[in-house]
Scaffold this active site. Structure first.
Site, PDB file in Angstrom:
ATOM      1  N   LYS A 197      42.235  27.849  30.117  1.00  0.00           N
ATOM      2  CA  LYS A 197      42.966  26.610  30.386  1.00  0.00           C
ATOM      3  C   LYS A 197      41.986  25.443  30.495  1.00  0.00           C
ATOM      4  O   LYS A 197      42.176  24.401  29.893  1.00  0.00           O
ATOM      5  CB  LYS A 197      43.788  26.761  31.675  1.00  0.00           C
ATOM      6  CG  LYS A 197      44.512  25.508  32.082  1.00  0.00           C
ATOM      7  CD  LYS A 197      45.414  25.722  33.280  1.00  0.00           C
ATOM      8  CE  LYS A 197      45.919  24.375  33.780  1.00  0.00           C
ATOM      9  NZ  LYS A 197      46.822  24.481  34.916  1.00  0.00           N
ATOM     10  N   GLU A 203      32.701  32.752  33.345  1.00  0.00           N
ATOM     11  CA  GLU A 203      32.765  34.038  32.641  1.00  0.00           C
ATOM     12  C   GLU A 203      33.122  33.837  31.172  1.00  0.00           C
ATOM     13  O   GLU A 203      32.482  34.379  30.269  1.00  0.00           O
ATOM     14  CB  GLU A 203      33.824  34.950  33.283  1.00  0.00           C
ATOM     15  CG  GLU A 203      33.495  35.447  34.666  1.00  0.00           C
ATOM     16  CD  GLU A 203      33.981  34.508  35.767  1.00  0.00           C
ATOM     17  OE1 GLU A 203      34.178  33.293  35.491  1.00  0.00           O
ATOM     18  OE2 GLU A 203      34.139  34.980  36.899  1.00  0.00           O
ATOM     19  N   GLY A 254      47.537  28.698  35.359  1.00  0.00           N
ATOM     20  CA  GLY A 254      46.890  29.788  34.618  1.00  0.00           C
ATOM     21  C   GLY A 254      47.662  31.081  34.681  1.00  0.00           C
ATOM     22  O   GLY A 254      47.863  31.763  33.671  1.00  0.00           O
ATOM     23  N   ARG A 255      48.135  31.434  35.860  1.00  0.00           N
ATOM     24  CA  ARG A 255      48.841  32.722  36.013  1.00  0.00           C
ATOM     25  C   ARG A 255      50.269  32.672  35.494  1.00  0.00           C
ATOM     26  O   ARG A 255      50.985  33.668  35.562  1.00  0.00           O
ATOM     27  CB  ARG A 255      48.776  33.179  37.472  1.00  0.00           C
ATOM     28  CG  ARG A 255      49.263  32.162  38.481  1.00  0.00           C
ATOM     29  CD  ARG A 255      48.815  32.526  39.894  1.00  0.00           C
ATOM     30  NE  ARG A 255      49.121  31.494  40.877  1.00  0.00           N
ATOM     31  CZ  ARG A 255      48.340  30.453  41.148  1.00  0.00           C
ATOM     32  NH1 ARG A 255      47.210  30.286  40.507  1.00  0.00           N
ATOM     33  NH2 ARG A 255      48.682  29.566  42.061  1.00  0.00           N
ATOM     34  N   GLU A 340      47.467  35.194  44.146  1.00  0.00           N
ATOM     35  CA  GLU A 340      46.845  33.884  43.931  1.00  0.00           C
ATOM     36  C   GLU A 340      47.848  32.770  44.245  1.00  0.00           C
ATOM     37  O   GLU A 340      47.467  31.687  44.672  1.00  0.00           O
ATOM     38  CB  GLU A 340      46.329  33.747  42.485  1.00  0.00           C
ATOM     39  CG  GLU A 340      45.376  32.573  42.304  1.00  0.00           C
ATOM     40  CD  GLU A 340      44.611  32.609  40.985  1.00  0.00           C
ATOM     41  OE1 GLU A 340      43.431  32.979  40.967  1.00  0.00           O
ATOM     42  OE2 GLU A 340      45.218  32.265  39.945  1.00  0.00           O
ATOM     43  N   HIS A 371      49.652  61.755  42.376  1.00  0.00           N
ATOM     44  CA  HIS A 371      48.587  62.737  42.600  1.00  0.00           C
ATOM     45  C   HIS A 371      47.344  62.078  43.176  1.00  0.00           C
ATOM     46  O   HIS A 371      46.257  62.653  43.126  1.00  0.00           O
ATOM     47  CB  HIS A 371      48.275  63.464  41.294  1.00  0.00           C
ATOM     48  CG  HIS A 371      49.476  64.205  40.781  1.00  0.00           C
ATOM     49  ND1 HIS A 371      49.793  65.490  41.185  1.00  0.00           N
ATOM     50  CD2 HIS A 371      50.476  63.806  39.966  1.00  0.00           C
ATOM     51  CE1 HIS A 371      50.930  65.851  40.608  1.00  0.00           C
ATOM     52  NE2 HIS A 371      51.362  64.853  39.861  1.00  0.00           N
ATOM     53  N   LYS A 480      32.834  30.448  43.369  1.00  0.00           N
ATOM     54  CA  LYS A 480      32.294  29.946  42.092  1.00  0.00           C
ATOM     55  C   LYS A 480      31.080  29.059  42.354  1.00  0.00           C
ATOM     56  O   LYS A 480      30.053  29.167  41.681  1.00  0.00           O
ATOM     57  CB  LYS A 480      33.348  29.112  41.351  1.00  0.00           C
ATOM     58  CG  LYS A 480      34.510  29.914  40.794  1.00  0.00           C
ATOM     59  CD  LYS A 480      35.434  28.979  40.028  1.00  0.00           C
ATOM     60  CE  LYS A 480      36.699  29.667  39.592  1.00  0.00           C
ATOM     61  NZ  LYS A 480      37.650  28.769  38.955  1.00  0.00           N
TER      62      LYS A 480
HETATM   63  O1  F6P Z   1      39.465  31.327  39.283  1.00  0.00           O
HETATM   64  C1  F6P Z   1      40.844  31.404  39.225  1.00  0.00           C
HETATM   65  C2  F6P Z   1      41.380  30.800  37.969  1.00  0.00           C
HETATM   66  O2  F6P Z   1      41.357  29.411  38.046  1.00  0.00           O
HETATM   67  C3  F6P Z   1      42.774  31.306  37.663  1.00  0.00           C
HETATM   68  O3  F6P Z   1      43.745  30.604  38.326  1.00  0.00           O
HETATM   69  C4  F6P Z   1      42.821  31.196  36.198  1.00  0.00           C
HETATM   70  O4  F6P Z   1      43.861  31.940  35.650  1.00  0.00           O
HETATM   71  C5  F6P Z   1      41.448  31.699  35.833  1.00  0.00           C
HETATM   72  O5  F6P Z   1      40.607  31.177  36.827  1.00  0.00           O
HETATM   73  C6  F6P Z   1      40.947  31.328  34.469  1.00  0.00           C
HETATM   74  O6  F6P Z   1      40.887  29.940  34.309  1.00  0.00           O
HETATM   75  P1  F6P Z   1      40.757  29.298  32.874  1.00  0.00           P
HETATM   76  O7  F6P Z   1      41.936  29.698  32.081  1.00  0.00           O
HETATM   77  O8  F6P Z   1      40.684  27.819  33.102  1.00  0.00           O
HETATM   78  O9  F6P Z   1      39.492  29.821  32.238  1.00  0.00           O
END
Ligand code: F6P
Length: 514
Positions: A197, A203, A254-255, A340, A371, A480
């Site tokens: 987003k 990452e 995002g979610r 979240e 199990h 972060k």
């Molecule tokens: O760190 C949490 C978050 O902001 C989530 O809410 C989001 O889905 C995820 O990181 C990834 O964010 P982006 O889509 O901006 O890379």
């Protein structure tokens, strides 16, 4: 919009009184014995989803009081504000309109026109990729909402997937993950989707840079053909060198984004028609949530049940048990969606909450969980509500398996409720342990869409009652910031100012240390 805080309502006090009576012994077995209509009263068919709530620790009195709580906290007005596009995500000053992504085109609404323009372009691109036999591997690089939703849905809809395309999902900054995927693909037959987003997430950007570097080192030239970006930050994607971009908007959390361009891997897997069916299923649930009276509104009933369990019966977690292996990523997806969204300890005005909010969600597909940890669910000292998901029609034809799978789901729910008397003995099952049973006729795009939208609105409902902003996520920021500070210390070895534990661990983890 000002709304009364839930714990200051008359219904809250009433629920406290009812829960005190429950503490003296509400018995599910007796409730069924006394009321032949219990199953009918506490189950309901919503679009594509049948839900049986009757094995929960609720009765007419608690449900009526919970509905009164929803009315007193003005959940309906808050819901209407969301569907009217008001900026209900007040800490970020944003509207919350993921529902618009699955609504039919509305020529009078510029946002709807933009949604459909992007959707059409994205689905046309998905169809081109599907038809392109030279592309065999799709690598989605994203994390959180830019990973969990598409990954879960691609697995869930595997039976509808186009043959000849493999979807890989790389989320972790741990290079082992990307390296393992890159070992199995070739640049000329791979399409990388950089899903973020913000297009700033550490990452994702680290993995995207490594993927591009690998692509170029392997002799790959045509970035335009082999990389696409799914983002609200199209400029940053272009600056990265990606020219094929599909955008979305800041009013999609995002979610809540699998319905947007973030859903491109799903569209490639199941095709444009399948993706539109997914959206239509979610839209049908949106309409149910938007229009059904509270007492017959499934997401509302579920959200209120969550409030009841968390705040009045003291349950702190909920176990997710999908009895369908294609739903294996559902627990992880729901964890982000609910934890979240509602894992907050202040209300939307920043005041500390004097009551509990999001429970812990956890789980594994059945029958595997049976199990592993079901022992604790049946005989442990904590009571954990369990959510079963079952699908009537299988997508495989192996004789006998599906009936046994479904029989196990039913049996577990039955055992949790009924228990088995062996007073004082090791074989005593106390029973009276609550569960909810969700049933789909078939696992297909429409029913999956409806199920996920049901969950979104359920989370909305409990968050609305608690008075929190379910659409921000400030709690992930601190880690972060600290990670980027610590990363610099890996080079310098400087541990000044760190607490002794972090300093000691850092020294041991620095490369080259014995
Ligand atoms: O760190 C949490 C978050 O902001 C989530 O809410 C989001 O889905 C995820 O990181 C990834 O964010 P982006 O889509 O901006 O890379």
């Amino acid at each position: 919009m000002t709304r009364p805080r839930c714990d200051r309502t008359a219904a809250w006090a009433q629920l406290q009184g009812i829960s005190a009576q429950y503490a003296q012994g509400f018995e599910l077995r007796a409730a069924f014995a006394q009321d032949a209509q219990r199953f009918a009263a506490f189950s309901q068919q919503a679009p594509h989803v049948f839900a049986d709530l009757s094995k929960n620790l609720i009765d007419a009195a608690s449900e009526q009081a919970l509905l009164a709580l929803a009315r007193e906290t003005r959940v309906e007005a808050y819901r209407d504000a969301m569907f009217a596009g008001e900026r209900i995500n007040n800490t970020e000053n944003r509207a919350v309109k993921h529902w618009l992504l699955r609504a039919p085109r509305n020529a009078a609404d510029p946002d709807s026109l933009a949604v459909h323009e992007t959707l059409d372009a994205m689905l046309a691109f998905a169809e081109r990729v599907r038809a392109d036999t030279a592309i065999t591997d799709i690598v989605n690089i994203g994390i959180g909402g830019s990973d969990l939703g598409p990954q879960m849905a691609v697995a869930a809809l595997d039976a509808f997937s186009v043959p000849g395309k493999r979807c890989h999902f790389v989320s972790n900054i741990d290079g082992h993950e990307l390296a393992a995927v890159l070992r199995g693909v070739r640049p000329e037959s791979t399409l990388f989707l950089i899903a973020s987003k913000t297009f700033t997430t550490l990452e994702t950007m680290t993995n995207a840079r490594s993927a591009r570097q690998w692509f170029e080192q392997q002799g790959g030239r045509d970035i335009a053909r082999h990389f696409a970006a799914l983002t609200t930050n199209v400029e940053a994607a272009r600056a990265f060198g990606i020219t094929t971009t599909f955008g979305f908007w800041d009013w999609v959390g995002g979610r809540y984004s699998l319905w947007s361009a973030i859903g491109l891997p799903i569209a490639i897997a199941i095709g444009a028609e399948g993706f539109r069916e997914l959206l239509a299923g979610a839209h049908a649930m949106d309409e149910h949530f938007r229009t059904a009276p509270l007492a017959a509104n499934l997401p509302v009933r579920l959200g209120l049940l969550d409030v009841w369990y968390r705040n009045f019966l003291g349950f702190t977690s909920r176990s997710i048990a999908p009895y369908h292996s294609a739903l294996r990523r559902l627990p992880a997806y729901l964890q982000q969606l609910e934890m979240e969204s509602n894992g907050k300890s202040v209300d939307a005005q920043g005041q500390p909450l004097p009551f509990g909010s999001s429970p812990v969600l956890w789980g594994e597909p059945g029958t595997n969980g049976q199990h592993a940890y079901f022992q604790m669910l049946h005989q442990g000292t904590d009571r954990v509500p369990v959510e079963f998901f079952a699908v009537r029609d299988p997508a495989q034809a192996l004789p006998g398996h599906h009936e046994l799978l479904l029989a196990n789901a039913l049996a577990q729910a039955q055992a949790l409720m009924q228990g088995k008397a062996d007073p004082g003995g090791r074989r005593n099952f106390a029973g009276n342990r609550p569960s909810t049973f969700f049933l789909l006729d078939a696992l297909r795009p429409a029913s999956l869409g409806a199920l996920l939208a049901m969950y979104e609105h359920r989370v909305f409902t409990s968050g609305a009652v608690w008075g929190i902003d379910s659409f921000d996520q400030w709690g992930v920021e601190l880690g972060k910031v600290l990670a980027s500070e610590i990363a610099k210390r890996f080079d310098s070895g400087d541990v000044a100012g760190l607490d002794a534990s972090t300093a000691g661990l850092l020294q041991r983890l620095r490369p080259g240390r014995a």
